[in-house]
Every structure is written in structure tokens, then in C-alpha cells.
Design a protein around this motif. Sequence first.
Motif, PDB file in Angstrom:
ATOM      1  N   ASP A  33      42.589  47.957  44.633  1.00  0.00           N
ATOM      2  CA  ASP A  33      42.228  46.722  43.939  1.00  0.00           C
ATOM      3  C   ASP A  33      42.115  45.634  44.993  1.00  0.00           C
ATOM      4  N   ARG A  62      36.886  42.214  43.635  1.00  0.00           N
ATOM      5  CA  ARG A  62      36.912  41.089  42.708  1.00  0.00           C
ATOM      6  C   ARG A  62      36.939  39.804  43.531  1.00  0.00           C
ATOM      7  N   PRO A 360      30.547  40.938  43.818  1.00  0.00           N
ATOM      8  CA  PRO A 360      30.708  39.933  42.761  1.00  0.00           C
ATOM      9  C   PRO A 360      30.098  38.592  43.143  1.00  0.00           C
ATOM     10  N   HIS A 365      35.786  36.529  39.262  1.00  0.00           N
ATOM     11  CA  HIS A 365      37.005  37.054  38.640  1.00  0.00           C
ATOM     12  C   HIS A 365      38.172  36.071  38.717  1.00  0.00           C
TER      13      HIS A 365
END
Length: 389
Positions: A33, A62, A360, A365
Motif C-alpha cells: 500500500d 494512492r 492517480p 485519495h
Amino acid sequence: MPQLPLDRFKVLDLTRIRSGPTCVKQFADWGADVIKIEPPQDEAGYGNRDSSDFQNLHRNKRSLTLDLKTEEGQEVLGKLIDGADVLVENFRPGVKARLGLDWPTLHARNPRLVLGSISGFGQTGPYADRPGFDQVAQGMGGLMSITGLPGQGPVRVGVPIADLTAGLFCAMGLMMALLERERTGQGQWVQSSLLQAQIAMLDFQAARWLIDGEVPGQAGNDHPTAVPMGVYPTSDGLMNIAVNGARMWRDFCTVISRPDLVESPEYATPKARLANRAALNALLYDLTRTWTTRDLTEALLATGIPCGPINSIDAVFADPQVQHLPIVAEVDHPTRGRQRLVGQPIQIDGISPVMRSATPDCGQHTDEVLSELGYTSDQITALRNGGIA
């Protein structure tokens, strides 16, 4: 979504340009992540988001916008650090100290955190505060002195090799530190630099100096120490041929219908061929020009001699072997549609990196990440209105 080897790790990405993103990409592609922390204004230096380069570098992340120069931004970052496994940065040493991203501060806050730092010239020493740039490292690290045709003058290679390898070396170091943490419970500081990476990539050329006291020079498309090994003309183009060892030399001479060269005093041994490279290559050029690239490739491969065409980039991706290998990855972008990206050159049985998401938008995010940290919608709105997030 299949499980991936690194999906248990949370990585904070405070890098920009290329070396740092190259490092972080290894974690993102293999399941971590990754939260990319960016200035709210998407400041210059973070790249053109619409470029193919940016889209290729930052997939599977993100994006959180955060002004790290504010107290509130520092507070958010601190909460992220508390729950992170890895933080990667490529600030100059003085900058990271001002932002509270120096190793003593981070280690005191989260002893399990692994810090990855990429610099131009190292974290200490007389050049520590110099800005790093790939071509500068190519020059200072010796690569440009051995690249190009003899007498041509220094030449940079066609990719940012110092940036790329510094990022890859840092990623490898971070993974070793994570393995060590399993034993000790403690994070470590992993450092790499463009200069060190470039020198490491000199490999045997550096060893020629360190061990033999020999300063390598430019050899152009010829191998620095082996003959015949380099670029040879054909009737329809150019190709690479790599003849190494007595058996290959004998078979090569048979293929080109010059078996007499095998025992010729000028060419019989590797040392003799190196000393007489110019004459031998001139002779071979006349012979290889009588073949098409395809025919000579097939004839040499039949005897186990490494060789191949010199492809343009479009021809690379049209090659049947390249199409067979999983080196091109695809991802759906919400506005650009289906995108083809450069995939991972590593294959693990039963596991494949997944292009989970396209690069992104800046701050895409932010609300999501702040909510995970416990911020309410009103608090998130306040941070946005204040230009902090």
C-alpha cells in the motif's frame, strides 16, 4: 484480488523525479500500500502527470496532498509514520532534517520504520549537499568516459542509468532491512546514491582499474576486451555478434567460410585478436556484409553463437519473444482508457505483479487516507480549505 508478496507493507513515498519513484515502484507493483505524498499545488518538479513517463512511474499508488511546511501537515505525516513500514525520500540531507525526516527523529518516533534515502552523492562527505542529477553522476562516475566511439569525447547512455540503478539498489536494501526487522523488530536506515550506483554499474571496467591499474577508454560498439564482439554490418542493416572462446571462434570462422583464420597467428588467440582488432574487424565487415541479418543470425545461432538484430523501440515490442514475455502490463485509466506500461522483469512461480490502478490524480485519495487516520469529514474540509491537504 490475488495476494502479493508485499501486500502486508505500508510505504510512504516522499520522492520525486526518477530514482525515488523507481525504488517505490518495486513495492507498489508487488502489492504494498503505497501512499504518494505530494504538495497541494502539485508543484513544479513533480513532473507532467499527463506524460507517458509519469504515468509509467507512478502506477499502483494512492495520492495524498499535504503541505509538510505547516504544523498541521506535519501532524498528519506523523500519524502516517506511526503506522508505516517504510518511508522513502530523496531530499538533500539538510532539507529532510528541516522537515523532521532525518533518521534519528523517525527512528525515535517509530522504531520499526525502515527509512530509504536516495541522494546524489551520499548522506555525508564533501558533496553531500550537492543536488544530484543523472547525467552529472554518469560523468563523475566514469560511465561517459567509456561510452561512445574512440576519440569521440564523452557520451551519455540513452537512459538515466544512475537514477534507475540507485532506485533499484535502494529497493533491494529496503527489502533486506524488512527481512532483518523480522529478526530484530527494529527498522534500519537504507541509503543509496546516484554516484555509488553508477560506480557499481561500471563492474568489470572499474575492476580493470582497481585490480589491474588499467584506465579503460572508449571502445564504441566493440566489446572492451573481447574480439570479435560488437556491431557488424549486413546487407540489410546491422547486428550484434558475440564470439567468446576458442570453440565459438572456430565455429564462427566456419560459418563465414574462413576456417583459415582459426590458426592465423594474428587471430588465433584472444590476446592476438584484441591486439589486431582493427584489421580483423575490417576483414569481417566485408564478410558479414554478404549476409542478410536474418540469414547470418540463423546460421550463427545454429552453432550456439550469441547474436541478434539491433532493434528500434517499436521493433522491440513487435518481437515475438518480447510479446511472449510478460514485460508489457496493462491498466485501465479513468480518462485515458487502456494503457500499456513497462512491466516487471521478474517472474515468480505462481505470483504475478498486478496493475491494480493507474497513476492517480494529484490528491485523488486525500479524503480516503485522512479518513483512515481518523479524521472526520469536517476536519478534512478544514484541512483542504486551509491549503494543508
